[in-house]
Design a protein around this motif. Structure first.
Motif, PDB file in Angstrom:
ATOM      1  N   PHE A 122       0.863  -1.192   0.000  1.00  0.00           N
ATOM      2  CA  PHE A 122       0.000   0.000   0.000  1.00  0.00           C
ATOM      3  C   PHE A 122       0.898   1.240   0.000  1.00  0.00           C
ATOM      4  N   THR A 134      -2.912   5.376   1.151  1.00  0.00           N
ATOM      5  CA  THR A 134      -4.231   4.814   1.481  1.00  0.00           C
ATOM      6  C   THR A 134      -5.299   5.880   1.657  1.00  0.00           C
ATOM      7  N   TYR A 140     -10.452  -5.874  -6.040  1.00  0.00           N
ATOM      8  CA  TYR A 140     -10.294  -4.451  -5.707  1.00  0.00           C
ATOM      9  C   TYR A 140     -11.586  -3.762  -6.105  1.00  0.00           C
ATOM     10  N   ILE A 157      -9.570  -5.811  -1.401  1.00  0.00           N
ATOM     11  CA  ILE A 157      -9.171  -4.438  -1.048  1.00  0.00           C
ATOM     12  C   ILE A 157     -10.396  -3.570  -1.290  1.00  0.00           C
ATOM     13  N   ASN A 194     -12.355   0.032  -0.957  1.00  0.00           N
ATOM     14  CA  ASN A 194     -12.241   1.485  -0.777  1.00  0.00           C
ATOM     15  C   ASN A 194     -13.449   1.975   0.018  1.00  0.00           C
ATOM     16  N   PHE A 249      -9.003  -5.777   3.324  1.00  0.00           N
ATOM     17  CA  PHE A 249      -8.232  -4.593   3.687  1.00  0.00           C
ATOM     18  C   PHE A 249      -9.070  -3.351   3.410  1.00  0.00           C
ATOM     19  N   ASN A 309      -9.325   0.464   2.684  1.00  0.00           N
ATOM     20  CA  ASN A 309      -8.417   1.350   1.953  1.00  0.00           C
ATOM     21  C   ASN A 309      -9.173   2.630   1.594  1.00  0.00           C
ATOM     22  N   ALA A 364      -5.594  -0.661   6.032  1.00  0.00           N
ATOM     23  CA  ALA A 364      -4.327  -0.490   5.316  1.00  0.00           C
ATOM     24  C   ALA A 364      -3.679   0.826   5.745  1.00  0.00           C
TER      25      ALA A 364
END
Ligand SMILES: [Zn+2]
Length: 329
Positions: free
Chosen positions: A42, A45, A200, A249, A251, A281, A283, A314
């Motif tokens: 990362f 972030t 992602y 991942i 967001n 994670f 992010n 992250a």
């Protein structure tokens, strides 16, 4: 020293400096041997304007080192500084992935392209992104898209337009873009390598309507969600897209604000419910996750308790080894 002596010293030192630099970039012939990788780094972030301005967290995206592929995803304005601080050899990049044309996701890309293409002297590397990043009023200059003809430079990347569901194979790794809902054309993805699947989300909304003590409300009504009793309608295609990934991942941006454009940690546990995700994670943090109090660990704890899936916030510079997810496959 007189003027003539100074002149001679400057000439020689300049000549040597240019020769050294040319070896490093313009006359580079290859990359050091790279072991097949399995990691996420990362680089930054943060997300949204306040993080862009303050670089807290840094807005720089992340690097995927998976198999033979070395790809930087969503390089925002902090990417170049992050590359220097983390000692990243940009000349080893195989690809740069831009999910959408917002500054926190693309503004570092041109600098990285210069590194990936060895100071614009080599035809190498892929530049992936939505069509609207490259056409009409391009966010990435034509020069950095590889149209270097008039400049005297011969290098540049190959541009690949992302399309929803259309798989792209790079060095034995398959990347399938997944439409995201965030304004302009935008794609998260699912990456596959030898049975390992990494998702992602990119920036996307997820919750459409939610229950409150006064009835059902739509997230189109902007604002901070305080009276939340559960999700009523949501993006089924987003939930389905990431259902089978090992590592996600996500967001999130915030816990309960800007839900019309972001998943948030109110939405993420619902997205994870019933999935095969083994680690998530968090992010793309907004300033309100850090100031005046750092809420990131608490947000991860909320997601983990609510979904039952291990969740981690992250951090800038965090490198995660994902080899454990390759075992036995
Ligand atoms: Zn965005």
């Amino acid at each position: 020293m007189d003027k003539a002596e100074i002149d001679l010293i400057l000439r020689e030192k300049t000549r040597q400096a240019i020769a050294d630099s040319r070896c490093k970039w313009r006359e580079r012939t290859g990359c050091p041997a790279k072991l097949p990788g399995a990691s996420i780094t990362f680089m930054g972030t943060g997300g949204n304007p306040e993080a862009v301005i303050g670089q807290r967290p840094r807005t720089a995206g992340f690097i995927l080192d998976i198999g033979d592929l070395y790809m930087w995803v969503d390089p925002g304005p902090g990417a170049l500084q992050a590359a220097q601080e983390e000692n990243i050899d940009m000349g080893m990049l195989d690809a740069i992935y831009i999910s959408h044309g917002h500054i926190d996701h693309y503004a570092g890309a041109e600098c990285l392209i210069e590194g990936m293409c060895w100071a614009m002297s080599a035809r190498r590397g892929l530049l992936l992104g939505p069509r609207d990043v490259f056409e009409d009023h391009p966010l990435i200059s034509e020069y950095h898209q590889g149209d270097t003809g008039k400049s005297g430079y011969a290098g540049g990347p190959e541009v690949i337009y992302l399309e929803n569901g259309k798989a792209i194979e790079i060095k034995g790794v398959t990347i399938t873009p997944q439409k995201a809902y965030h304004g302009s054309e935008n794609y998260g993805f699912v990456l596959e390598y030898k049975g390992f699947r990494l998702g992602y989300t990119g920036d996307t909304n997820y919750i459409r309507t939610y229950r409150t003590s006064k009835g059902i409300r739509s997230v189109e009504e902007l604002g901070i969600i305080m009276d939340f009793q559960g999700i009523e309608e949501y993006r089924q295609d987003i939930k389905d897209a990431y259902r089978d990934v090992d590592v996600l991942i996500a967001n999130v941006t915030t816990h309960n604000a800007w839900t019309h454009r972001h998943i948030t940690t109110l939405g993420l546990p619902h997205l994870l419910e019933g999935s095969q995700v083994r680690k998530v994670f968090l992010n793309h943090f907004n300033y309100c996750c850090l100031e005046p109090e750092d809420l990131r660990e608490t947000m991860a704890r909320y997601v983990e308790i609510t979904s039952g899936i291990p969740a981690r916030a992250a951090y800038d510079g965090l490198r995660v080894d994902v080899r454990e997810f390759l075992k036995g496959r």
